[in-house]
Motif scaffolding. Structure first.
Motif, PDB file in Angstrom:
ATOM      1  N   PHE A  30      -6.884  -2.876  -4.318  1.00 29.68           N
ATOM      2  CA  PHE A  30      -6.697  -2.062  -5.526  1.00 29.68           C
ATOM      3  C   PHE A  30      -5.441  -1.198  -5.408  1.00 29.68           C
ATOM      4  CE2 PHE A  30      -7.249   2.052  -7.639  1.00 29.68           C
ATOM      5  CZ  PHE A  30      -7.350   1.631  -8.960  1.00 29.68           C
ATOM      6  N   ALA A  31      -5.246  -0.596  -4.228  1.00 24.38           N
ATOM      7  CA  ALA A  31      -4.075   0.258  -4.033  1.00 24.38           C
ATOM      8  C   ALA A  31      -2.789  -0.563  -4.140  1.00 24.38           C
ATOM      9  CB  ALA A  31      -4.153   0.947  -2.671  1.00 24.38           C
ATOM     10  N   VAL A  35       0.237   0.156  -6.769  1.00 20.25           N
ATOM     11  CA  VAL A  35       1.650   0.314  -6.403  1.00 20.25           C
ATOM     12  C   VAL A  35       2.517  -0.636  -7.217  1.00 20.25           C
ATOM     13  CG1 VAL A  35       3.331  -0.021  -4.543  1.00 20.25           C
ATOM     14  CG2 VAL A  35       1.183   1.168  -4.078  1.00 20.25           C
ATOM     15  N   ARG A  36       2.049  -1.862  -7.376  1.00 15.35           N
ATOM     16  CA  ARG A  36       2.816  -2.870  -8.110  1.00 15.35           C
ATOM     17  C   ARG A  36       2.989  -2.484  -9.573  1.00 15.35           C
ATOM     18  NH1 ARG A  36       0.108  -6.906  -6.480  1.00 15.35           N
ATOM     19  NH2 ARG A  36      -1.228  -7.224  -8.305  1.00 15.35           N
ATOM     20  N   ALA A  41       2.827   5.766  -5.714  1.00 11.99           N
ATOM     21  CA  ALA A  41       4.157   5.667  -5.106  1.00 11.99           C
ATOM     22  C   ALA A  41       4.127   4.826  -3.843  1.00 11.99           C
ATOM     23  CB  ALA A  41       4.694   7.070  -4.807  1.00 11.99           C
ATOM     24  N   ALA A  42       3.019   4.858  -3.129  1.00 10.86           N
ATOM     25  CA  ALA A  42       2.879   4.096  -1.887  1.00 10.86           C
ATOM     26  C   ALA A  42       1.409   3.764  -1.681  1.00 10.86           C
ATOM     27  CB  ALA A  42       3.410   4.899  -0.702  1.00 10.86           C
ATOM     28  N   ASN A  43       1.172   2.773  -0.883  1.00  6.45           N
ATOM     29  CA  ASN A  43      -0.191   2.342  -0.599  1.00  6.45           C
ATOM     30  C   ASN A  43      -0.752   3.191   0.546  1.00  6.45           C
ATOM     31  OD1 ASN A  43      -2.587   1.061   0.015  1.00  6.45           O
ATOM     32  ND2 ASN A  43      -1.757  -1.009  -0.219  1.00  6.45           N
ATOM     33  N   PRO A  44      -1.710   4.083   0.265  1.00  6.82           N
ATOM     34  CA  PRO A  44      -2.254   4.944   1.324  1.00  6.82           C
ATOM     35  C   PRO A  44      -3.018   4.168   2.388  1.00  6.82           C
ATOM     36  CG  PRO A  44      -3.582   5.122  -0.665  1.00  6.82           C
ATOM     37  CD  PRO A  44      -2.369   4.315  -1.037  1.00  6.82           C
ATOM     38  N   MET A  45      -3.454   2.965   2.065  1.00  2.49           N
ATOM     39  CA  MET A  45      -4.227   2.180   3.026  1.00  2.49           C
ATOM     40  C   MET A  45      -3.362   1.670   4.169  1.00  2.49           C
ATOM     41  SD  MET A  45      -7.188   2.514   1.853  1.00  2.49           S
ATOM     42  CE  MET A  45      -8.086   1.402   2.913  1.00  2.49           C
ATOM     43  N   ASP A  46      -2.030   1.709   3.986  1.00  5.80           N
ATOM     44  CA  ASP A  46      -1.140   1.282   5.064  1.00  5.80           C
ATOM     45  C   ASP A  46      -1.242   2.195   6.279  1.00  5.80           C
ATOM     46  OD1 ASP A  46      -0.272  -0.799   3.535  1.00  5.80           O
ATOM     47  OD2 ASP A  46       1.542   0.194   2.813  1.00  5.80           O
ATOM     48  N   ARG A  47      -1.757   3.412   6.066  1.00  5.62           N
ATOM     49  CA  ARG A  47      -1.865   4.373   7.167  1.00  5.62           C
ATOM     50  C   ARG A  47      -3.260   4.382   7.788  1.00  5.62           C
ATOM     51  NH1 ARG A  47       0.507  10.064   5.348  1.00  5.62           N
ATOM     52  NH2 ARG A  47       0.328  10.320   7.613  1.00  5.62           N
ATOM     53  N   ILE A  48      -4.112   3.505   7.312  1.00  3.48           N
ATOM     54  CA  ILE A  48      -5.492   3.448   7.816  1.00  3.48           C
ATOM     55  C   ILE A  48      -5.677   2.174   8.638  1.00  3.48           C
ATOM     56  CG2 ILE A  48      -7.930   3.323   7.181  1.00  3.48           C
ATOM     57  CD1 ILE A  48      -7.303   4.923   4.713  1.00  3.48           C
TER      58      ILE A  48
END
Length: 254
Positions: A30-31, A35-36, A41-48
């Motif tokens: 979903f994130a 973003v697309r 602005a950014a995908n927060p899941m990239d930090r998880i």
């Protein structure tokens, strides 16, 4: 104080790793979509951190235990006065065992899924994700019992295994099949989960030298990675036998 990583927080939720992995994947998807479409602005899941699901070996049932439960239901040469639902149950559970199919797949079989031409019998099984596979039921005794069941039930089309109490002739539900299987196991004094029938079939094929790819296609696995677990299980069985042999040897020496 340093903040705990998000993964450490979610690991205390009590959910199993597989469940957490699915939920994380859904949120990440979903994130990514957001973003697309410039909603984030950014995908927060990239930090998880991703969730690692530990591999567990399947637990196959012993062939003797399976035979014991099936015998409690009825024999392969059932009496003429045997209730139809009893014969149905024997054929249903033996189909799961002989074909290596999931119980839910077997409950969803239709008479039209059977091809019982002599010496070329096949069962068409609808699996996960809309996949379809054709399985050879390579057991003459089972095929004979299946044909007997069809003759006694007078089924020419429609659900193969029908509920006997709803009055509509609909397919027997997985929950009903699971409940009946547990009852037969209790009567036989054996503890076997219904899904272990599939595991038992796969393990027997591996032990007989059938290739991983052939077993994968028969079980309907998307990749050989899942099927490889049965080969690992075979190694575990071999290790156990070797250890037992060593213990007997050591006892004989002393």
């Amino acid at each position: 104080m340093a903040r705990a990583r998000p993964e450490a927080q979610t690991s205390t939720s009590g959910a199993q790793p597989a469940s957490r992995k699915r939920k994380r994947a859904a949120v990440a998807s979903f994130a990514k979509w957001a973003v697309r479409h410039d909603l984030l602005a950014a995908n927060p899941m990239d930090r998880i951190d991703t969730v690692k699901v530990p591999k567990t070996l399947p637990r196959p049932a012993a062939a003797a235990d399976v035979a014991q439960v099936l015998a409690v239901i009825c024999s392969r040469r059932p009496r003429k006065d045997l209730p139809l639902d009893r014969l149905r149950d024997r054929v249903l559970f033996e189909t799961a065992y002989v074909c290596g199919a999931r119980a839910s797949e077997v409950c969803g079989l239709y008479v039209e899924d059977l091809d019982l031409r002599l010496d070329d019998e096949h069962v068409r099984i609808c699996g996960k994700g809309g996949s379809v596979r054709t399985v050879l039921p390579d057991d003459r005794g089972y095929v004979a019992l299946l044909k007997l069941y069809l003759a006694r039930a007078s089924y020419a089309a429609g659900p193969l295994f029908r509920a006997s109490i709803n009055g509509r002739g609909g397919p027997l539900s997985y929950d009903a099949a699971h409940h009946r299987w547990q009852g037969y196991c209790a009567a036989a004094g054996v503890e076997i989960d219904i899904h272990q029938l599939r595991h038992a079939h796969a393990t027997e094929l591996i032990n007989a030298g059938v290739s991983i790819e052939a077993v994968r296609r028969r079980l309907g696995h998307a990749s050989t990675e899942t099927t490889q677990l049965y080969a690992l299980l075979d190694d575990k069985v071999a290790d156990a036998e070797i250890r037992a042999a060593r213990r007997r040897r050591d006892q004989a020496i002393h």
